[in-house]
Design an enzyme around this catalytic site. Structure first.
Site, PDB file in Angstrom:
ATOM      1  N   ARG A  82       3.907  66.060  13.305  1.00 15.56           N
ATOM      2  CA  ARG A  82       3.989  65.918  11.847  1.00 15.56           C
ATOM      3  C   ARG A  82       2.592  65.736  11.250  1.00 15.56           C
ATOM      4  NH1 ARG A  82       8.017  61.398   9.798  1.00 15.56           N
ATOM      5  NH2 ARG A  82       6.295  60.064  10.442  1.00 15.56           N
ATOM      6  N   LYS A 184       2.898  63.575   5.187  1.00 19.74           N
ATOM      7  CA  LYS A 184       2.588  62.157   5.033  1.00 19.74           C
ATOM      8  C   LYS A 184       1.164  62.009   4.482  1.00 19.74           C
ATOM      9  CE  LYS A 184       4.036  58.046   7.554  1.00 19.74           C
ATOM     10  NZ  LYS A 184       4.813  57.458   6.473  1.00 19.74           N
TER      11      LYS A 184
HETATM   12  N1  PLP Z   1      10.032  58.790   4.140  1.00 19.94           N
HETATM   13  C1  PLP Z   1       8.837  58.314   3.779  1.00 19.94           C
HETATM   14  C2  PLP Z   1       8.343  58.613   2.431  1.00 19.94           C
HETATM   15  C3  PLP Z   1       8.086  57.564   4.704  1.00 19.94           C
HETATM   16  O1  PLP Z   1       6.897  57.074   4.361  1.00 19.94           O
HETATM   17  C4  PLP Z   1       8.605  57.315   5.987  1.00 19.94           C
HETATM   18  C5  PLP Z   1       7.836  56.557   6.967  1.00 19.94           C
HETATM   19  O2  PLP Z   1       7.222  57.057   7.838  1.00 19.94           O
HETATM   20  C6  PLP Z   1       9.867  57.830   6.306  1.00 19.94           C
HETATM   21  C7  PLP Z   1      10.550  58.561   5.357  1.00 19.94           C
HETATM   22  C8  PLP Z   1      10.453  57.605   7.656  1.00 19.94           C
HETATM   23  O3  PLP Z   1       9.870  58.429   8.618  1.00 19.94           O
HETATM   24  P1  PLP Z   1       9.832  57.999  10.123  1.00 19.94           P
HETATM   25  O4  PLP Z   1      11.254  57.783  10.537  1.00 19.94           O
HETATM   26  O5  PLP Z   1       9.231  59.177  10.826  1.00 19.94           O
HETATM   27  O6  PLP Z   1       9.030  56.772  10.224  1.00 19.94           O
HETATM   28  C1  COI Z   2       6.570  53.993   8.305  1.00 17.09           C
HETATM   29  O1  COI Z   2       7.764  53.715   8.333  1.00 17.09           O
HETATM   30  O2  COI Z   2       5.898  54.109   9.334  1.00 17.09           O
HETATM   31  C2  COI Z   2       5.874  54.227   7.063  1.00 17.09           C
HETATM   32  O3  COI Z   2       4.835  54.800   7.091  1.00 17.09           O
HETATM   33  C3  COI Z   2       6.453  53.746   5.819  1.00 17.09           C
HETATM   34  C4  COI Z   2       5.515  52.908   5.051  1.00 17.09           C
HETATM   35  C5  COI Z   2       6.162  52.674   3.734  1.00 17.09           C
HETATM   36  C6  COI Z   2       5.196  51.624   5.725  1.00 17.09           C
END
Ligand code: PLP
Ligand code: COI
Length: 341
Positions: A82, A184
């Site tokens: 990602r 991200k």
């Molecule tokens: N959506 C957003 C905007 C995020 O910042 C995050 C955090 O990483 C997620 C979703 C969840 O993604 P993940 O499950 O890969 O941590």
């Molecule tokens: C995560 O879950 O790793 C994120 O980056 C989300 C952030 C809002 C702490």
């Protein structure tokens, strides 16, 4: 290995300095070999592209101590991939995916004393990030970059742990169609700060963002994807090109189907149908699965049947199975667990 004297059960989701971080610099078209350093500061030009034009992206994952005492992390290859997508979209050089995973392992091992013990309720949050570091004044990408990874022990993202949250439908948009919502990028979070402060000031834990084009469909929150459970037990998650492809959500859909035998659906979810769901949760690395008890749509309250006291039964099963896999109590699908030690 002696652990640091930290009150693991009572730490929140905050930054705490740890011993080592990984740093690699990109210059003249190549990444250097990288190093672990004790220096927790960054010195860059006042005109660095990250400072002027927000050329930066990041990742988030966690290291866990398993029941049998190993230190592991969860699907770091997906974070590497990602981050590659984020870098390509932001005209930044990709840090090779195999080196990303190795650097994650190295930095966790170097901070082993900060990896919370099994059963403590805390984990070691790992934050890889990259930024354009040289001076750029015309709008163009930098030529020099820094890739870093730090770690910090964390507890629950939301105060109150597993208590259901009240969230609001936001009047601000998080991401445009064909914008950067699916990567991200730091810029996605900068523009969410006013929205989250506004929500907090009004007493809400988070925002539910809608699709910017029609404002009729559910997207995600500022830091997590949504999961809904229908009254007949189906797991539904919003499909959209402008939300972050959460690794937790993608994993939970597999857990729901293959471990719990549930029907799963990734599809457009309309605001109109929110009142019909039985349970709702926010999923992400930081959020794990945080239950939502109430969604407020401009004064109109949508109270989920699972209520405000505890997680709904299906969200709880998903939570227990996912965390069971991460902590080594339940066998993981092939390739999900990267053993560090
Ligand atoms: N959506 C957003 C905007 C995020 O910042 C995050 C955090 O990483 C997620 C979703 C969840 O993604 P993940 O499950 O890969 O941590
Ligand atoms: C995560 O879950 O790793 C994120 O980056 C989300 C952030 C809002 C702490």
């Amino acid at each position: 290995m002696e652990k640091k004297n930290i009150d693991w059960a009572n730490i929140g989701f905050g930054y705490q300095d740890t011993d080592k971080r990984f740093v690699s610099n990109y210059k003249n078209g190549a990444w250097d070999e990288g190093t672990l350093t004790s220096d927790n500061t960054v010195t860059i030009s006042e005109c660095a592209c990250v400072l002027q034009y927000a050329q930066t992206c990041f990742e988030g994952l966690k290291a866990y101590t398993t029941e049998d005492g190993h230190i592991v992390c969860f699907r770091p290859d997906l974070n590497a991939s990602r981050m590659k997508d984020s870098c390509l979209r932001l005209e930044m050089p990709v840090f090779p995916e195999d080196r990303f995973v190795q650097a994650v392992k190295d930095v966790v091992l170097a901070n082993e004393a900060y990896v919370p013990p099994y059963g403590s309720g805390a984990t070691l949050y790992i934050r890889p990030y990259m930024f354009g570091s040289n001076a750029v004044i015309g709008v163009k990408p930098a030529d020099e970059y820094q890739f870093r990874i730090f770690t910090t022990p964390v507890g629950p993202y939301f105060k109150g742990g597993a208590k259901p949250l009240t969230i609001k439908i936001s009047d601000f948009d998080r991401a445009a169609p064909h914008g950067t919502g699916d990567i991200k990028a730091g810029l996605n979070y900068a523009m969410s700060l006013h929205a989250i402060v506004t929500a907090h000031n009004e007493g809400y834990a988070e925002n539910m963002y809608l699709d910017a084009a029609t404002r009729t469909k559910v997207e995600e929150t500022g830091g997590a994807n949504f999961l809904f459970i229908t009254k007949d037990g189906k797991v539904v998650t919003p499909k959209s090109n402008s939300i972050l492809p959460s690794i937790t959500r993608r994993s939970l859909m597999v857990v729901a189907k293959d471990y719990l035998g549930l029907e799963v659906e990734e599809r457009e979810v309309y605001v109109e149908e929110l009142k019909d769901f039985a349970e709702c949760g926010l999923c992400g690395t930081a959020a794990v699965i945080s239950p939502v008890g109430k969604i407020v749509d401009h004064g109109k309250e949508i109270v989920l049947p699972s209520g405000m006291d505890e997680m709904g039964p299906t969200i709880k099963k998903l939570y227990d199975t996912l965390t069971g896999i991460q902590m080594g109590r339940i066998e993981a699908p092939d390739g999900w667990i990267e053993v560090i030690k």
